[in-house]
Each structure stands twice: as C-alpha cells, then as structure tokens.
Scaffold this motif. Structure first.
Motif, short mmCIF file in Angstrom:
data_model
loop_
_atom_site.label_atom_id
_atom_site.label_comp_id
_atom_site.label_asym_id
_atom_site.label_seq_id
_atom_site.Cartn_x
_atom_site.Cartn_y
_atom_site.Cartn_z
N LEU A 7 0.85 -1.18 -0.02
CA LEU A 7 -0.08 0.00 0.02
C LEU A 7 0.84 1.24 0.10
N ALA A 8 1.77 1.37 0.73
CA ALA A 8 2.82 2.58 0.66
C ALA A 8 3.46 3.10 -0.80
N ASN A 9 3.38 1.73 -1.56
CA ASN A 9 4.07 2.11 -3.00
C ASN A 9 3.19 1.99 -4.18
N LEU A 10 1.70 1.89 -3.83
CA LEU A 10 1.08 1.88 -4.92
C LEU A 10 0.84 3.20 -5.50
N ASP A 11 0.52 3.24 -6.72
CA ASP A 11 0.36 4.45 -7.69
C ASP A 11 -1.11 5.19 -7.22
N TYR A 12 -1.03 6.41 -7.45
CA TYR A 12 -2.13 7.29 -7.20
C TYR A 12 -3.48 6.77 -7.70
N GLU A 13 -3.44 6.25 -8.77
CA GLU A 13 -4.88 5.82 -9.41
C GLU A 13 -5.46 4.76 -8.70
N ILE A 14 -4.53 3.87 -8.35
CA ILE A 14 -5.10 2.82 -7.43
C ILE A 14 -5.67 3.22 -6.17
N ILE A 15 -4.97 4.04 -5.42
CA ILE A 15 -5.10 4.46 -4.16
C ILE A 15 -6.74 5.38 -4.26
N LYS A 16 -6.77 6.08 -5.31
CA LYS A 16 -8.02 6.81 -5.72
C LYS A 16 -9.31 6.08 -5.73
N GLU A 17 -8.96 4.86 -6.57
CA GLU A 17 -9.87 4.03 -6.79
C GLU A 17 -10.44 3.20 -5.48
N MET A 18 -9.39 3.06 -4.57
CA MET A 18 -9.64 2.29 -3.41
C MET A 18 -10.57 3.29 -2.64
N GLU A 19 -9.94 4.61 -2.64
CA GLU A 19 -10.92 5.68 -1.83
C GLU A 19 -12.47 5.77 -2.39
N ASP A 20 -12.44 5.63 -3.60
CA ASP A 20 -13.92 5.78 -4.42
C ASP A 20 -14.42 4.34 -3.71
#
Length: 154
Positions: free
Chosen positions: A111-124
């Motif tokens: 999780l510390a190294n994930l791309d922003y797009e994946i983090i954004k999808e997880m937030e969504d």
C-alpha cells in the motif's frame, strides 16, 4: 429467515436458488431459443441464394440471440434475492489478508508504494480499513483514512 423461506431455496452448482424460478427460467430459455432457431431456419432455408449448411449456421446464431433475449426476460421476471452488505473492521481485514496468504506488514509495504490511481480507486470504493494500514512515512498516507475507518466502526 424463517423455515418456510428456507424450504423454497435449493443449492445448484454452488449457488442458492429458488427451484421454481430456476425451472421457469429453463423453460423460458428453451422455448424462446428453440423458437428463434426454428424461425431463423425457416427464413434462411427459404432463401434460395443461401447454401443449406450456411442457412443452418445462421439459424443457430438466431437461436443464440434467443438465449440472450431469454436471459434478459428472466432477469426482469426473477429479481435477485441477495442483499450484499459491506462492513469491514480491522479484524476482518487481518483475516482476509491471512486467507489471501499475505501478512499485514506485507500489505502495508504494498500500500505504501501503490500508484495514485489505485489509491484513488480504493478511496472511491471506501476501503478505509485497508487504506488505514498505509504507514505514516509513506507518500500515500493520509490521516483521514484512520479517522474515516474509526467513523465507520461507530
């Protein structure tokens, strides 16, 4: 769920269904698919410029289209009975990760190294229980993840 409701459900290929609706769906599927096939065969074999084997192939495609139509009809007639509820607590996430064969520490590193797009999808998807695992020294860390997860537990 009371005993009367339990009696009408049957397990078929790992899924729980209402047997009466399954039988009706099968009948609807067979009738519409075969009807479309025979109509297609009648139309295409009556055309003189189409070879018989090709006409049968086209009729088969019309029958497959009938399967799709019957699927839509059955989906409208027989609504899903399931209620999906998503509620994860930290203990659930630990269990899920354990079952997946990964430790909480390994997940934190990923999780510390994930791309922003994946983090954004997880937030969504509001996966704050997972997002709360992100270490504070990471580029992906946001304090609101832990706050939102605590807010979800209340």
């Amino acid at each position: 769920m009371n005993k009367e409701n339990l009696d009408k459900y049957t397990e078929v290929w790992g899924d729980t269904v209402v047997l009466k609706e399954l039988i009706y769906s099968c009948i609807i599927g067979v009738v519409i698919s075969m009807l479309m096939f025979f109509i297609g065969r009648k139309i295409f074999t009556s055309m003189e410029n189409i070879e018989k084997s090709l006409a049968n192939g086209y009729a088969l495609l019309v029958g497959v289209f009938g399967c799709i139509i019957s699927g839509f009809i059955c989906a409208k007639l027989f609504k899903p009975k399931r209620k999906v509820e998503e509620s994860f607590e930290f203990e659930d996430i630990e269990h899920i990760l354990e079952v997946a064969g990964i430790s909480v520490e390994e997940e934190r590193k990923y999780l510390a190294n994930l791309d922003y797009e994946i983090i954004k999808e997880m937030e969504d998807l509001e996966l704050y229980a997972l997002l709360s695992l992100i270490p504070e020294d990471s580029k992906n860390y946001k304090p609101e993840y832990r706050e939102k997860m605590k807010g979800d537990e209340k």
